[in-house]
Design a protein around this motif. Structure first.
Motif, short mmCIF file in Angstrom:
data_model
loop_
_atom_site.label_atom_id
_atom_site.label_comp_id
_atom_site.label_asym_id
_atom_site.label_seq_id
_atom_site.Cartn_x
_atom_site.Cartn_y
_atom_site.Cartn_z
N UNK A 48 0.86 -1.17 0.00
CA UNK A 48 0.00 0.00 0.00
C UNK A 48 0.90 1.23 0.00
N UNK A 49 0.72 2.10 -0.98
CA UNK A 49 1.46 3.37 -0.97
C UNK A 49 0.57 4.39 -0.27
N UNK A 50 1.02 4.85 0.87
CA UNK A 50 0.20 5.74 1.68
C UNK A 50 0.75 7.16 1.57
N UNK A 51 -0.15 8.11 1.35
CA UNK A 51 0.23 9.51 1.44
C UNK A 51 -0.25 10.01 2.79
N UNK A 52 0.67 10.48 3.59
CA UNK A 52 0.34 10.78 4.98
C UNK A 52 0.53 12.26 5.27
N UNK A 53 -0.33 12.73 6.16
CA UNK A 53 -0.13 14.05 6.75
C UNK A 53 -0.04 13.80 8.24
N UNK A 54 1.17 13.75 8.77
CA UNK A 54 1.32 13.31 10.14
C UNK A 54 0.94 11.87 10.23
N UNK A 55 -0.12 11.57 10.97
CA UNK A 55 -0.56 10.17 11.06
C UNK A 55 -1.83 9.93 10.28
N UNK A 56 -2.28 10.95 9.59
CA UNK A 56 -3.53 10.77 8.84
C UNK A 56 -3.26 10.30 7.42
N UNK A 57 -4.11 9.41 6.97
CA UNK A 57 -3.94 8.84 5.63
C UNK A 57 -4.71 9.72 4.65
N UNK A 58 -4.00 10.31 3.69
CA UNK A 58 -4.68 11.13 2.69
C UNK A 58 -5.01 10.31 1.45
N UNK A 59 -4.09 9.43 1.08
CA UNK A 59 -4.35 8.56 -0.06
C UNK A 59 -3.81 7.19 0.26
N UNK A 60 -4.44 6.20 -0.30
CA UNK A 60 -4.00 4.82 -0.06
C UNK A 60 -4.09 4.12 -1.41
N UNK A 61 -2.94 3.87 -2.02
CA UNK A 61 -2.92 3.29 -3.37
C UNK A 61 -2.43 1.84 -3.26
N UNK A 62 -3.29 0.87 -3.43
CA UNK A 62 -2.83 -0.53 -3.40
C UNK A 62 -2.02 -0.85 -4.66
N UNK A 63 -0.91 -1.54 -4.47
CA UNK A 63 -0.08 -1.98 -5.60
C UNK A 63 -0.07 -3.50 -5.59
N UNK A 64 -0.48 -4.09 -6.71
CA UNK A 64 -0.65 -5.54 -6.75
C UNK A 64 0.45 -6.19 -7.57
N UNK A 65 0.39 -7.47 -7.62
CA UNK A 65 1.23 -8.20 -8.56
C UNK A 65 2.41 -8.90 -7.92
N UNK A 66 2.52 -8.89 -6.61
CA UNK A 66 3.68 -9.52 -5.99
C UNK A 66 3.52 -11.03 -5.86
N UNK A 67 2.32 -11.53 -6.02
CA UNK A 67 2.14 -12.99 -5.93
C UNK A 67 1.30 -13.48 -7.12
N UNK A 68 1.57 -12.86 -8.26
CA UNK A 68 0.84 -13.27 -9.46
C UNK A 68 1.44 -14.57 -10.00
N UNK A 69 0.58 -15.60 -10.17
CA UNK A 69 1.09 -16.88 -10.66
C UNK A 69 0.45 -17.29 -11.96
N UNK A 70 -0.30 -16.38 -12.56
CA UNK A 70 -0.97 -16.59 -13.85
C UNK A 70 -1.78 -17.88 -13.87
N UNK A 71 -2.62 -18.03 -12.86
CA UNK A 71 -3.46 -19.22 -12.78
C UNK A 71 -4.42 -19.30 -13.97
N UNK A 72 -4.93 -18.11 -14.39
CA UNK A 72 -5.89 -18.12 -15.50
C UNK A 72 -5.23 -18.58 -16.79
N UNK A 73 -3.98 -18.14 -17.00
CA UNK A 73 -3.29 -18.51 -18.24
C UNK A 73 -2.92 -19.99 -18.22
N UNK A 74 -2.44 -20.46 -17.07
CA UNK A 74 -2.06 -21.88 -16.98
C UNK A 74 -3.28 -22.75 -17.28
N UNK A 75 -4.45 -22.31 -16.80
CA UNK A 75 -5.66 -23.11 -16.99
C UNK A 75 -6.00 -23.31 -18.45
N UNK A 76 -5.54 -22.41 -19.32
CA UNK A 76 -5.88 -22.54 -20.73
C UNK A 76 -5.22 -23.77 -21.37
#
Lengths: 386, 232
Positions: free
Chosen positions: A44-72
């Protein structure tokens, strides 16, 4: 309708441009991918002002195993075992989702014994998933004791399922056209014992966590998700029901033998973390009720209606089927070109949609609330990336 | 106090009509502070909630027998796995050490991740039928999905309860399952000459033969001493 796609770099540059406050400096912090409370490799990329969260951007893809492609490149029987690795806490329900889609598309009728066993196992799986979630929620909020209690009871249930299935996590029990094995002769007796054992433990859960004012205040009015936002973001399962939208596929579009069981659907009111917490704890009670009602009525019959090594061919076309897992609606889309392998297999996974609810829930709140709110979403990261 | 505290903005969206709810719903349980209560009532309920939680934990000191602890690995000798537990794959051998695998390769074809490799002798001299040469199982890529056991037409495969399979060299996880290379038990019985039947059973080591990765020499890796596998 147009969809704007922006990269992480653009998002961060855009967010760092509008620094509004004159006296504090806003800054970015990476939460994850190795953060313990993200329960996996979610960044999660968090944009913070002190301890408050202004933005929270989830970043995916660290455990991608291409299950859908393998299934083909796999036949439909083999596709099933990969779904264990998506949402590993509701593996039987994932198996069932694929099998249901294949059966509906290929026109395979399964007998009612198979449907009963599938439904019972799905509910047991839902219970064990919520048991683990309950323990982990306590641990995320700083209470270590509930984790041990949740795991203790999950162990009892896992043993019951292991006796029939043979595996504890990646079960691969449901196949297109039936089940991998019949239930063990001890199964009915041991499930009854488990129900007798677990009902009082739910009161213990209440004593430990639910009635504790500290936990309540960490969850109450934190991470409020309005029903409009929940529907807009496509949230399903306990997250959607916690926001007060009574949508449960088990009731609204019954599959399996859910129409023969009498149960209630817990629904929250304002959609804060406390509502989601309560919905899941109550779901455990309702699942116990369902299992108790179905257990004595398992009809006789075969556990497999189709020969195992026969090829299942699906007529050309597109097929969609869905069911309710422990985290929400899992949809399976199959595009077939008359072969015994799918041309395209897509999973609409519940966690992917639930994850994006995090930002509207948590905007303007503290980091400490983010942990509790994320825990109440009950995310399983491998299901997001697939 | 900070000058700007961002307020969460409600997404601009017209109210959605959810229609008739088909579910019979349960309303949520109110929290202690969520209700309009007096200070005394709030304090009492909070105190009660915390003390009851502590008492729950303390009560387990009184009845330690109800606390479950698996004494693994101390209970290794008495530990029994369930009959259907999916551990190490094995080729069933009868009392005379004969297996029933005809090398039909159905399991190899249906294995989802090519963890089974079967080589065969196309025509055995004595029986005139194809005979198994090597049944190679790659434990390092196997997902224990149980499909090979289910599809085997001769029921010669089984998943055993053996789950302790850690090794120091992953090449050791690729090995032969058959104890000899040769025809099946049924075909051997048909041979009238016992000596001839014995001669067909060429003994097979676990790490014998051209097994991929299996202890063989690789770039920069010396040949593995297969005589002494790790389990001792």
């Amino acid at each position: 309708m147009t969809v704007e796609v922006s990269s992480l770099k653009e998002l961060v540059e855009q967010a760092s441009g509008d620094d509004r406050s004159p006296d504090t400096q806003e800054y970015f912090v990476n939460m994850g991918p190795q953060h313990p409370s993200t329960h996996g490799v979610l960044r999660l990329v968090l944009k913070l002002d002190g301890e408050r969260v202004l933005r929270c951007i989830p970043v995916l893809g660290y455990i991608h195993r291409s299950i859908e492609k393998i299934s083909e490149h796999m036949n439909y029987m083999n596709c099933v075992h990969l779904t264990d690795r998506m949402d590993y806490l509701s593996s039987i329900m994932n198996n069932w989702a694929v099998s249901k889609a294949v059966e509906e598309a290929a026109g395979i009728e399964v007998n009612s014994r198979i449907q009963y066993i599938r439904t019972i196992f799905a509910e047991l799986e839902r219970i064990q998933s919520h048991q683990l979630w309950w323990g982990v929620l306590g641990m995320d909020l700083g209470a270590f004791t509930p984790f041990l209690y949740g795991i203790r009871d999950r162990e009892v249930l896992n043993d019951v399922m292991e006796e029939t299935v043979g595996a504890r996590l990646t079960m691969n029990y449901v196949l297109p056209g039936g089940l991998m094995a019949d239930i063990h002769p001890n199964f009915v007796h041991r499930v009854k014992e488990f129900i007798k054992y677990f009902r009082p433990k739910l009161d213990e859960y209440d004593d430990l966590l639910t009635n504790n004012v500290i936990i309540q205040e960490r969850l109450r009015n934190v991470g409020i998700l309005s029903p409009q936002t929940a529907v807009q973001y496509g949230a399903t399962g306990p997250v959607l029901r916690g926001s007060g939208v009574a949508f449960d596929l088990r009731k609204d579009h019954p599959y399996g033998v859910y129409d023969q069981a009498d149960f209630e659907v817990p629904v929250g009111t304002i959609g804060d973390s406390w509502d989601r917490y309560w919905v899941r704890v109550e779901e455990m009670r309702q699942s116990l009720n369902i299992v108790e009602q179905l257990l004595d009525n398992i009809p006789p019959g075969d556990f497999l209606v189709k020969k195992l090594n026969s090829k299942i061919k699906i007529p050309e076309g597109r097929y969609y089927s869905q069911l309710e897992t422990a985290r929400g609606v899992l949809g399976v889309f199959i595009a077939s070109d008359k072969k015994d392998e799918p041309y395209r297999l897509h999973y609409r996974s519940p966690n992917f949609n639930n994850l994006w609810c995090l930002e509207p829930m948590i905007k303007g709140d503290y980091i400490a609330s983010l942990i509790g709110a994320m825990s109440s979403l009950d995310l399983v990261i491998p299901d997001i990336d697939r | 106090m900070a000058t700007t505290t961002p307020v969460p903005t409600e997404t601009e969206c017209p109210p959605i009509d959810f229609g008739e709810l088909k579910s019979n719903c349960v309303a949520p349980r109110p929290s202690i502070m969520g209700q309009k209560r007096g200070l005394r009532s709030i304090l009492w309920l909070s105190f009660k909630g915390i003390v009851r939680g502590l008492l729950t934990t303390l009560s387990y000191f009184r009845r330690p027998s109800t606390v479950v602890t698996q004494q693994y690995p101390e209970n290794r000798d008495t530990l029994e796995m369930f009959e259907r537990y999916r551990g190490r794959l094995s080729l069933i051998h009868n009392e005379e050490g004969e297996h029933g695998c005809t090398a039909c390769q159905i399991c190899e074809r249906l294995c989802p991740n090519a963890s089974i490799i079967i080589t065969k002798d196309k025509k055995n001299e004595a029986t005139g039928k194809p005979a198994l040469d090597q049944f190679i199982w790659r434990q390092d890529t196997c997902t224990f999905c149980n499909i090979c056991v289910l599809v085997c037409p001769f029921d010669t495969l089984e998943m055993t309860g053996d789950f302790e399979s850690s090794v120091f060299d992953r090449r050791l996880l690729v090995f032969n399952l058959n104890e000899y290379a040769g025809p099946t038990a049924g075909q051997l019985d048909k041979l009238e000459d016992d000596e001839l039947a014995k001669a067909q059973m060429k003994p097979m080591n676990k790490y014998q033969g051209p097994v991929p990765m299996c202890g063989g020499e690789m770039d920069g890796i010396p040949k593995l001493d297969v005589e002494k596998p790790t389990d001792a």
